[in-house]
Design a protein around this motif. Structure first.
Motif, short mmCIF file in Angstrom:
data_model
loop_
_atom_site.label_atom_id
_atom_site.label_comp_id
_atom_site.label_asym_id
_atom_site.label_seq_id
_atom_site.Cartn_x
_atom_site.Cartn_y
_atom_site.Cartn_z
N HIS A 37 -0.12 10.52 -3.44
CA HIS A 37 1.16 10.82 -2.78
C HIS A 37 2.25 11.07 -3.82
O HIS A 37 3.02 12.03 -3.69
CB HIS A 37 1.53 9.66 -1.86
N GLU A 38 2.32 10.23 -4.84
CA GLU A 38 3.34 10.41 -5.89
C GLU A 38 3.16 11.72 -6.63
O GLU A 38 4.13 12.43 -6.90
CB GLU A 38 3.28 9.24 -6.89
N SER A 40 1.68 14.41 -5.53
CA SER A 40 1.99 15.46 -4.57
C SER A 40 3.49 15.71 -4.48
O SER A 40 3.95 16.85 -4.50
CB SER A 40 1.42 15.09 -3.20
N GLN A 47 -1.19 16.95 -0.65
CA GLN A 47 -2.03 15.84 -1.11
C GLN A 47 -3.50 16.25 -1.15
O GLN A 47 -4.24 15.81 -2.03
CB GLN A 47 -1.85 14.62 -0.21
#
Length: 70
Positions: A37-38, A40, A47
């Motif tokens: 997530h980070e 992305s 993601q």
């Protein structure tokens, strides 16, 4: 009137390939223990793309794009 899902599909086409630099940054983020997530959010890519790049790197040891040989 278009729905939200239709608009998302129109924006996220498969028309562009990620640069070597961005693919390398994905792997660098992974090696620095950043979440999918980070990574992305940082690179503004889906993601699923991040996950695919990491999976390919783990399985094949490369992030290079495939070339078709006829």
């Amino acid at each position: 009137m278009q729905t939200a899902s239709t608009n998302i599909c129109e924006r996220m086409g498969r028309s562009q390939e990620l640069s070597d630099s961005k693919r390398g940054t994905v792997i660098g983020g992974h090696l620095c223990n950043k979440s999918i997530h980070e990574i992305s959010l940082l690179l503004n890519i889906p993601q699923s793309t991040v996950c695919g790049i990491i999976t390919k790197w783990k399985q094949l040891g490369t992030t290079a794009t495939q070339t078709v040989v006829e």
